[in-house]
Scaffold this active site. Sequence first.
Site, short mmCIF file in Angstrom:
data_model
loop_
_atom_site.label_atom_id
_atom_site.label_comp_id
_atom_site.label_asym_id
_atom_site.label_seq_id
_atom_site.Cartn_x
_atom_site.Cartn_y
_atom_site.Cartn_z
N HIS A 1 0.80 -1.22 0.00
CA HIS A 1 0.00 0.00 0.00
C HIS A 1 0.84 1.28 0.00
CE1 HIS A 1 -4.10 -1.57 0.56
NE2 HIS A 1 -3.55 -2.52 1.28
N LYS B 1 0.42 14.23 1.28
CA LYS B 1 -0.94 14.54 0.83
C LYS B 1 -1.13 16.04 0.63
CE LYS B 1 -2.75 10.37 3.03
NZ LYS B 1 -3.28 9.62 1.86
N LYS C 1 -14.81 7.94 -3.95
CA LYS C 1 -16.08 8.24 -3.26
C LYS C 1 -16.60 9.61 -3.65
CE LYS C 1 -14.20 5.58 0.53
NZ LYS C 1 -13.21 5.71 1.62
N LYS D 1 -8.76 13.58 4.40
CA LYS D 1 -7.87 12.42 4.37
C LYS D 1 -6.88 12.53 5.51
CE LYS D 1 -6.81 13.52 0.15
NZ LYS D 1 -6.94 12.29 -0.61
N ARG D 2 -6.18 11.46 5.79
CA ARG D 2 -5.16 11.46 6.83
C ARG D 2 -4.19 12.63 6.61
NH1 ARG D 2 -0.24 8.53 6.83
NH2 ARG D 2 -0.91 7.52 4.90
N THR E 1 -8.80 6.19 -2.07
CA THR E 1 -10.18 5.79 -2.34
C THR E 1 -11.15 6.94 -2.09
OG1 THR E 1 -10.37 4.85 -0.10
CG2 THR E 1 -9.83 3.34 -1.91
#
Length: 837
Positions: free
Chosen positions: A379, A577, A683, A571-572, A679
Amino acid sequence: MTTETETPPQPTSPTPPCSLESAGLDGSVESLKRDIRDHLAHTLAVDPEMAAPYEWWSAVCLTARDRIMERSCQTRRVHRSQSVKRLYYLSLEYLIGRLLENNLVSLGILENTRQALAEMGQDMEVVINQGTDMGLGNGGLGRLAACFMDSLATLDLPAVGYGINYEFGLFRQHFVNGKQVESPDEWRRFGNPWEIIRPDWSFEVRLYGRVEQKFDEFGNSHDEWVETSSIIGVPWDIPVVGYGGGTVNILRLWESRASREFDLKVFNEGGYVDAVREKAESETISKVLYPNDETESGKELRLVQQYFFVACSLRDILMRHKRENESLDSFPEKAAIQLNDTHPAVAVAELMRLLIDEEGITWDRAWNLCQQTFAYTNHTLLPEALERWSVPLFQKVLPRHLQIIYEINRRFLTYEVEAKWPGDDAKKGQLSLIEEGFPKSIRMAHLAVVGSHATNGVAALHTELLKRHLFRNFDELYPGRIQNKTNGITPRRWLKVCNPGLSSLIDRSVGHDWPRHLDKLRELEPFIEDAGWRDEFFAIKRENKVRLAGIIRELCGIQVDENSIFDVQIKRLHEYKRQHLNLLHILTLYRRLLHNPDLDIVPRTFIFAAKAAPGYTLAKEIIHAINAVGAKINGDERIGGKLKVAFLPNYGVTLAERIIPAADVSEQISTAGKEASGTGNMKLALNGAVTLGTLDGANVEIKEEVGDDNIFIFGLTVEEVEALWARGYSSMDYYWNNEELKEVIDWLTSDYFSGERGTFDGIRRSLLDGGDPFLVLADYAAYVEAQARVDEAYRDINRWTRMAALNSARVGKFSSDRTIREYAEQIWDLRPVPIGG
């Protein structure tokens, strides 16, 4: 409790068939009313007239559970009678969220339950909202596992998920003066009606000790693990209902308990604390998801935690196999074990130990069984995120397993690497399971690859980069072993349940079977060309935005404009990110508006939700900075409400279900080559948000599906990132050469937002002195330009609505059902087993 060598008691008579009808558990309104009343009176001991909302919620959960367990009974009976092959999914986390509404939808009784409650004077929404998110996961890894379990049951694929039944989960997040503060997530404080304890299937797990060489009467030697400590693993089962209620698989979660609960002698001698010390230490293992590993004791707890759930799970798997089959030779034909990332990778060594030490199988036969049974999902592309355990720590906690890993490594290097690259010691060093250094460490990803018959990435780009960089040598050694399985999401939770307005519109347009066949959303495209249909789509989006605006007002005390662009990044919190790139753009717009209050921009509401790991200082500073900047912007009347910033606390599945249907823009802005898949991007697109993103992870495939005109792509590509680092990247050059960028960085680190200079110097150091490892400054100008294109597109609301609707229509590929079918056919060799009604 079941020990390693005992066989569980066998049933004395065949299990009778289960049926909802024979049990009187149909889904009619009257039946539901009767059972809800019965549970209130007989299970919860409360008069319906006096029941509190939480008690109504418990009664409805138990009423649904009755129906689920009847179907679970039938599922198990069919699986046993057919001696099916099962998938065993090993994951350290499952981000499940709340189950009641999702289970009612899967059973097909949501509306009847709503009517039953209404006739009993109860509001369905009030009842559902009594539930809390299960604290069993953190981020994308756990949410993917939950989606996969949903799809496995929906596709009638026999499966058991294994994990840990955390008492507190990760943590509850709240903000004090804009800073993240963590507190325990006591999600199990009042019990959990969905979980069922199975004490008869508990296992003893051994730890620590030493390895001693023993000899039999013929002089043959063998290694024996002795002088160990032990804890008990107690299983709790949560049923996983497939859509339509046919198959009900289980999620089996292990709770740690002491092998001795209480030392009465020590207690009577006055040692009150010492009397329960063993109990407290043993139960620590299943207390918290991802304990802080900044300390040596934290690292040790993480390793013990991972081994604990793996050891319990493998014993459970072997026991089930021996109960249903005569020989372990058929083990790979009846069991497929998927390792979800490297957390359960120690399973390779543990299965070898069980087969050799406990079952008396030869090394070669045991290794063959292991490799045929295990598969591994990677991952991450971040080398630092690949798990490594120091050899001294491993020696302390799992001395026998360390021996086994060294022997696996010796055979691997001698018989496989040497055969492929004779005399190449450098290649052996790169591929070795043991990384040299002080101290030496075990490369768990290498153990997972070598011990499995298949390794997969989770997006096409991610898999290509695995082959090109991270696992390049393994790809040369094992051609074809590394394959792609692009992630997916369950459309049941992430559209049908969370966005009922859009789901209803889709039902009326293309029929009701799209939750099982998400590709049918392509049939929406002719409807999208109709102006009236688009108006209805837009009205649903606005209704969702009104609802989210109310939640923002309740949680953050901020009034936002429902007609503004809802720009969402959820998100985290991690540097790659790039939430801080988003922040720099917000500062850019704010600065422009202060210089020109009449600046013509579409009003924008920036919505964040994220948790930072407790020990991740810079991530927590980014949260503080976003909140500090937001506080200034939200209270600044000079900009006329054109910008608002809301950071919603305690992000989880339920909050995501409220944010995602309301999003206009989906921020997917990670540095190219760093995000494995994502993901959240799927969504958001499914619910009609337009992606603003880099060509990273699954964004690449989303772009292929929705078309270039329906997505906003910016920034460096993977190849350009690699070329930039190769020729030498200097973030200072970007800082000095872009005046607007320099001004906003300097402004952020002044005392304007925090009242104290230097509060956000950690961000500055990362971007400038630290070399900007995730190329925030390199992508800044392209990001600002892309945001200007978003602003321009939204001005034509007809064009925007068409873009949004086409996103919903064209992302059917990203159903987790498609992903699971690929795993089942290409890795697990698993076949559907339909369960009769």
